[in-house]
Design an enzyme around this catalytic site. Structure first.
Site, PDB file in Angstrom:
ATOM      1  N   LYS A 176      20.059  21.904 -14.852  1.00  0.00           N
ATOM      2  CA  LYS A 176      21.161  21.877 -14.147  1.00  0.00           C
ATOM      3  C   LYS A 176      20.881  21.248 -12.848  1.00  0.00           C
ATOM      4  O   LYS A 176      19.776  21.537 -12.019  1.00  0.00           O
ATOM      5  CB  LYS A 176      21.073  23.850 -13.886  1.00  0.00           C
ATOM      6  CG  LYS A 176      21.409  24.265 -15.181  1.00  0.00           C
ATOM      7  CD  LYS A 176      21.194  25.919 -15.013  1.00  0.00           C
ATOM      8  CE  LYS A 176      19.822  26.241 -14.321  1.00  0.00           C
ATOM      9  NZ  LYS A 176      19.669  27.784 -14.262  1.00  0.00           N
ATOM     10  N   THR A 210      27.531  33.171  -5.211  1.00  0.00           N
ATOM     11  CA  THR A 210      26.967  32.463  -6.251  1.00  0.00           C
ATOM     12  C   THR A 210      25.620  33.280  -6.827  1.00  0.00           C
ATOM     13  O   THR A 210      25.092  32.687  -7.693  1.00  0.00           O
ATOM     14  CB  THR A 210      26.355  30.995  -5.901  1.00  0.00           C
ATOM     15  OG1 THR A 210      25.362  31.032  -4.595  1.00  0.00           O
ATOM     16  CG2 THR A 210      27.670  30.033  -5.338  1.00  0.00           C
ATOM     17  N   GLY A 212      23.485  35.297  -9.106  1.00  0.00           N
ATOM     18  CA  GLY A 212      23.520  35.278 -10.585  1.00  0.00           C
ATOM     19  C   GLY A 212      24.149  34.132 -11.429  1.00  0.00           C
ATOM     20  O   GLY A 212      24.073  34.448 -12.503  1.00  0.00           O
ATOM     21  N   THR A 213      24.289  33.164 -10.746  1.00  0.00           N
ATOM     22  CA  THR A 213      25.112  32.104 -11.637  1.00  0.00           C
ATOM     23  C   THR A 213      24.098  31.576 -12.696  1.00  0.00           C
ATOM     24  O   THR A 213      24.447  31.368 -13.711  1.00  0.00           O
ATOM     25  CB  THR A 213      25.291  30.793 -10.487  1.00  0.00           C
ATOM     26  OG1 THR A 213      25.958  31.214  -9.365  1.00  0.00           O
ATOM     27  CG2 THR A 213      25.895  29.737 -11.264  1.00  0.00           C
ATOM     28  N   GLY A 214      22.698  31.546 -12.478  1.00  0.00           N
ATOM     29  CA  GLY A 214      21.990  31.128 -13.762  1.00  0.00           C
ATOM     30  C   GLY A 214      21.828  31.954 -14.694  1.00  0.00           C
ATOM     31  O   GLY A 214      21.695  31.823 -15.918  1.00  0.00           O
ATOM     32  N   CYS A 215      21.569  33.333 -14.127  1.00  0.00           N
ATOM     33  CA  CYS A 215      21.450  34.505 -15.267  1.00  0.00           C
ATOM     34  C   CYS A 215      22.867  34.291 -16.110  1.00  0.00           C
ATOM     35  O   CYS A 215      22.824  34.434 -17.513  1.00  0.00           O
ATOM     36  CB  CYS A 215      21.359  35.686 -14.742  1.00  0.00           C
ATOM     37  SG  CYS A 215      19.979  35.804 -13.525  1.00  0.00           S
TER      38      CYS A 215
END
Length: 278
Positions: A176, A210, A212-215
């Protein structure tokens, strides 16, 4: 007999509701699947930061996974926060025994402030024992740099890094690029059986929300895989969902710090109240 596609999230709990297990529950439900959970840690946190982490005993984590696996037979597993060797090994035992069709691992290794969240023993267990069981790993740039021992700062370097990350044994790597400088963001998806990667490039969404974006991205990918999409399509659909959740939530104030995405922008939009109506 009808059934719901089931996704098991193995991750930490965020009491403020924006990341971890709570983000996964919202994401999986919003995308039309059934969410089950195994909590690895309870955190004390809000939009301003994390103040404490209580890691659950590995036997309790393993018991939760077993309870879900033996009854609900998940179509996909998403793995988030793991902090120690014994937790990694408990998860690996369950994966070896039950062999879920898809495993998506979001390696939460580095905090937003840059602090390493795993000790060297846990990192070794993750790379040597867990990653070989994964369909996909989804590191960000700081996590890739930790795994590779070198900086990664351009899309070209990301393509090389994604290929090198395959050596840890996962079937595919989604690297990412949210930490890249500039207006355009690029993510690199490298599948083990293909010589060239898929590139996903889009304008950055300028937002202070933003958390919690990766979760959210990793659980969305797991959900789309469970719904029958091939991996590159699952990643593209998940990225579209996250982007729309970011855009939908960027003007909303939730807490005093880095707020969450609007996970339920569709099909169940959240009710947004103005200060005048409170």
């Amino acid at each position: 007999m009808k059934h719901y596609p089931c996704i098991l999230s193995i991750a930490g709990s965020d009491c403020s509701g924006g990341a971890g297990i709570q983000a996964d529950l919202k994401t999986i439900s919003a995308l039309g699947a059934y969410a089950a959970t195994a909590i690895t840690a309870v955190t004390i946190q809000n939009t301003c930061g994390v103040t404490a982490v209580h890691v659950l005993p590995p036997a309790v984590i393993e018991g939760q996974i077993e309870a879900v696996m033996t009854d609900l037979s998940p179509h996909a597993v998403k793995i988030g926060m793991v902090t120690d060797c014994e937790t990694v090994r408990a998860i690996v035992r369950c994966l070896c025994l039950h062999r879920p069709p898809f495993v998506v691992f979001d390696p939460v290794m580095v905090s937003t402030s840059g602090r390493q969240l795993m000790d060297s023993a846990a990192l070794e267990a993750v790379t040597n024992e867990l990653m070989p069981h994964c369909t996909l790993i989804t590191p960000n740039l700081p996590e890739a740099e930790l795994l590779l021992g070198r900086s990664v700062s351009t899309p070209e370097e990301m393509c090389t890094a994604a290929r090198h990350l395959l050596r840890y044994g996962s079937q595919a790597v989604l690297l990412k690029g949210g930490h890249l400088d500039g207006h355009l963001m690029t993510d690199v998806l490298q599948l083990g059986q293909l010589p060239e990667p898929y590139l996903f490039t889009a304008p950055r969404v300028e937002s202070g929300n933003t958390h919690g974006t990766g979760c959210t991205l990793s659980s969305a990918i797991a959900t789309y895989l469970a719904l029958g999409h091939p991996l590159h399509q699952a990643v593209g659909l998940a990225k579209d969902y996250v982007r729309q959740a970011l855009v939908s939530g960027k003007e909303v104030q939730t807490g005093a710090g880095n707020g969450p995405l609007n996970h339920l922008f569709n099909p169940c939009p959240m009710h947004i109240f103005s200060d005048e109506k409170r």
